[in-house]
Design a protein around this motif. Structure first.
Motif, short mmCIF file in Angstrom:
data_model
loop_
_atom_site.label_atom_id
_atom_site.label_comp_id
_atom_site.label_asym_id
_atom_site.label_seq_id
_atom_site.Cartn_x
_atom_site.Cartn_y
_atom_site.Cartn_z
N ALA A 290 0.83 -1.21 0.00
CA ALA A 290 0.00 0.00 0.00
C ALA A 290 0.86 1.26 0.00
O ALA A 290 0.57 2.23 -0.70
CB ALA A 290 -0.93 -0.01 1.21
N ALA A 291 1.94 1.24 0.78
CA ALA A 291 2.83 2.40 0.83
C ALA A 291 3.48 2.66 -0.53
O ALA A 291 3.61 3.80 -0.96
CB ALA A 291 3.90 2.19 1.90
N ASN A 292 3.88 1.59 -1.20
CA ASN A 292 4.57 1.73 -2.48
C ASN A 292 3.63 2.04 -3.65
O ASN A 292 4.09 2.32 -4.76
CB ASN A 292 5.37 0.47 -2.79
CG ASN A 292 6.55 0.30 -1.86
OD1 ASN A 292 7.05 1.27 -1.30
ND2 ASN A 292 7.01 -0.94 -1.68
N HIS A 293 2.31 1.95 -3.40
CA HIS A 293 1.33 2.29 -4.44
C HIS A 293 0.44 3.45 -4.02
O HIS A 293 -0.64 3.64 -4.58
CB HIS A 293 0.46 1.06 -4.77
CG HIS A 293 1.19 -0.03 -5.49
ND1 HIS A 293 2.07 -0.88 -4.85
CD2 HIS A 293 1.19 -0.40 -6.80
CE1 HIS A 293 2.57 -1.74 -5.73
NE2 HIS A 293 2.06 -1.46 -6.91
N ASP A 294 0.90 4.23 -3.07
CA ASP A 294 0.11 5.35 -2.56
C ASP A 294 0.14 6.51 -3.56
O ASP A 294 1.21 7.07 -3.84
CB ASP A 294 0.70 5.81 -1.23
CG ASP A 294 -0.13 6.89 -0.55
OD1 ASP A 294 -1.11 7.35 -1.17
OD2 ASP A 294 0.21 7.27 0.58
N GLU A 296 -0.65 9.48 -3.17
CA GLU A 296 -0.19 10.73 -2.57
C GLU A 296 1.34 10.80 -2.54
O GLU A 296 1.92 11.88 -2.39
CB GLU A 296 -0.73 10.85 -1.14
CG GLU A 296 -2.24 10.99 -1.08
CD GLU A 296 -2.73 11.24 0.33
OE1 GLU A 296 -1.87 11.42 1.23
OE2 GLU A 296 -3.96 11.26 0.55
N THR A 297 1.98 9.65 -2.69
CA THR A 297 3.44 9.61 -2.69
C THR A 297 3.99 9.49 -4.10
O THR A 297 5.02 10.09 -4.44
CB THR A 297 3.94 8.42 -1.84
OG1 THR A 297 3.39 8.52 -0.52
CG2 THR A 297 5.46 8.40 -1.76
N TYR A 298 3.29 8.70 -4.95
CA TYR A 298 3.78 8.44 -6.31
C TYR A 298 2.73 8.85 -7.35
O TYR A 298 1.59 8.38 -7.29
CB TYR A 298 4.11 6.95 -6.48
CG TYR A 298 5.16 6.45 -5.51
CD1 TYR A 298 6.50 6.77 -5.67
CD2 TYR A 298 4.79 5.67 -4.41
CE1 TYR A 298 7.46 6.32 -4.77
CE2 TYR A 298 5.75 5.21 -3.51
CZ TYR A 298 7.07 5.54 -3.70
OH TYR A 298 8.02 5.10 -2.81
N PRO A 301 0.70 5.73 -9.77
CA PRO A 301 1.43 4.60 -9.17
C PRO A 301 1.31 3.29 -9.92
O PRO A 301 2.15 2.40 -9.75
CB PRO A 301 0.82 4.49 -7.77
CG PRO A 301 -0.53 5.10 -7.90
CD PRO A 301 -0.38 6.21 -8.89
#
Length: 389
Positions: A290-294, A296-298, A301
């Motif tokens: 989930a973090a790596n496909h967020d 808001e981050t990427y 994604p």
């Protein structure tokens, strides 16, 4: 995870964990696990396998398991350590243990789960049997090292551990009590298992990435040729010179579900994260997928885009993906793993062009347990086609 890895460094806390973690990190360096020279023989053997297959199917999983087993034997156990048969037995037992672990089972923790749920889970009792088989082999090897120990001839990691214990005992250092054979055996259980099966699968996800994104493969190859050339063997010192290759690896990690969740960690001090109170003693389970496909981050994604990890004058590079944990509890084998992945990826991409076969057969996925990856390989120098499967 406590059931599988309990007693080793991954499950320790407090002073004992700090002391042993510091020892193992230094011991890995002294064993040469981050040295390029330790891998050159295995790299050359891999080139030979690919170049001489002459169109016959080759199981890349078996090749990588063989190479990772040799690297483990040479850099951690030394030339007089475990035998090939013992390594094979350890791999088989660890593979059976991994089959019993799933992301959903990681949600079960605490005394209630241990007593009421675990005994009835599929594979739980079987994994206890395979764990003990691994420990029996490792304790036998530790005993052999103790019987042949020579302080003037430190051969491998186990000898380093014995020397550290003896030195602290001679100095009447109370810390010596932490250097027990049980801790060493339980630590080696995970080190050997993850250092062979998981590393072999980890290397394969990057080879799979080259196949799935041929345009990116050419960019990686071109950068390697520009920086290293077609003939010189890559070294770990080249890593900082290959920004696009590193970006490609980061994007493969971000997009993969290699380790969607990390083993649970305990909160040692009450804290607040984004308005949520996390009480002391709470067990947290990081969701890396989930973090790596967020979003808001990427940006976007779901799209494979290594360039997101390249810094530009107008835009900083994206936050690096998480895979090995962060902070003091990060995986102590991260450098050992990433060194092998970088060297195998760059060395193979330098000399071979990988592509999908016209008629794939079997399972072409990469997972923590051994599978098969079917790839066509062309020698970039000679243009001869090789069927790698």
């Amino acid at each position: 995870m406590e059931h599988v890895f309990g007693g080793g460094i991954v499950s320790l806390n407090g002073e004992e964990w700090k002391i042993l973690r510091r020892f193992f990190l230094q011991a890995f360096k002294d064993c040469g696990t981050t040295s390029s020279e330790a891998y050159h023989e295995c790299l050359n053997a891999t080139f030979e396998d690919l170049a001489t297959s002459q169109g016959n199917p080759v199981d890349m999983t078996n090749i990588m398991l063989d190479r990772c087993s040799k690297i483990m034997r040479d850099t951690v156990f030394g030339h007089e350590g475990v035998t090939e048969d013992e390594i094979r037995d350890l791999n088989e037992a660890y593979g059976k243990i991994l089959e019993t672990l799933s992301s959903t089972k990681l949600f079960l923790f605490g005394k209630v789960a241990k007593k009421l749920f675990f005994p009835f889970l599929g594979g739980y009792n079987q994994s206890k049997i395979y764990r003990q088989k691994m420990l029996d082999v490792l304790h036998k090897n530790i005993a052999q090292h103790e019987s042949r120990y020579d302080e003037n001839n430190i051969r491998d990691l186990i000898d380093m551990y014995i020397k550290e214990r003896k030195t602290r005992i001679q100095k009447r250092d109370p810390i010596a009590k932490h250097f027990t054979n049980d801790v060493l055996a339980c630590t080696l259980l995970q080190l050997v298992g993850d250092g062979i099966l998981s590393v072999a699968a980890y290397v394969n996800i990057f080879l799979q990435g080259l196949v799935e994104y041929p345009e990116e493969q050419e960019k990686v190859h071109d950068e390697i040729i520009d920086v290293i050339g077609p003939d010189r063997q890559t070294t770990i010192d080249d890593k900082n010179k290959l920004p696009y290759t590193n970006a490609f690896m980061y994007e493969v990690i971000r997009k993969s579900d290699f380790t969607p969740m990390l083993p649970s960690v305990e909160c040692t001090t009450e804290t607040t994260i984004r308005g949520y109170r996390i009480p002391k003693g709470a067990v947290t389970l990081p969701n890396y997928w989930a973090a790596n496909h967020d979003p808001e981050t990427y940006d976007d994604p779901d799209t494979f885009n290594p360039s997101r990890f390249l810094a530009t004058p107008n835009k900083p590079r994206a936050e690096l993906p998480v895979l090995f944990g962060v902070g003091k509890r990060a995986c102590i084998g991260e450098t050992f793993t990433t060194t092998q992945a970088f060297l195998f990826l760059t060395s193979i991409a330098q000399k071979f062009k990988l592509s999908k076969p016209s008629e794939p057969a079997g399972n072409d996925s990469v997972s923590l347990t051994p599978g098969h990856t079917y790839i066509l390989v062309n020698s970039r120098k000679e243009g001869c086609e090789i069927d790698l499967s």
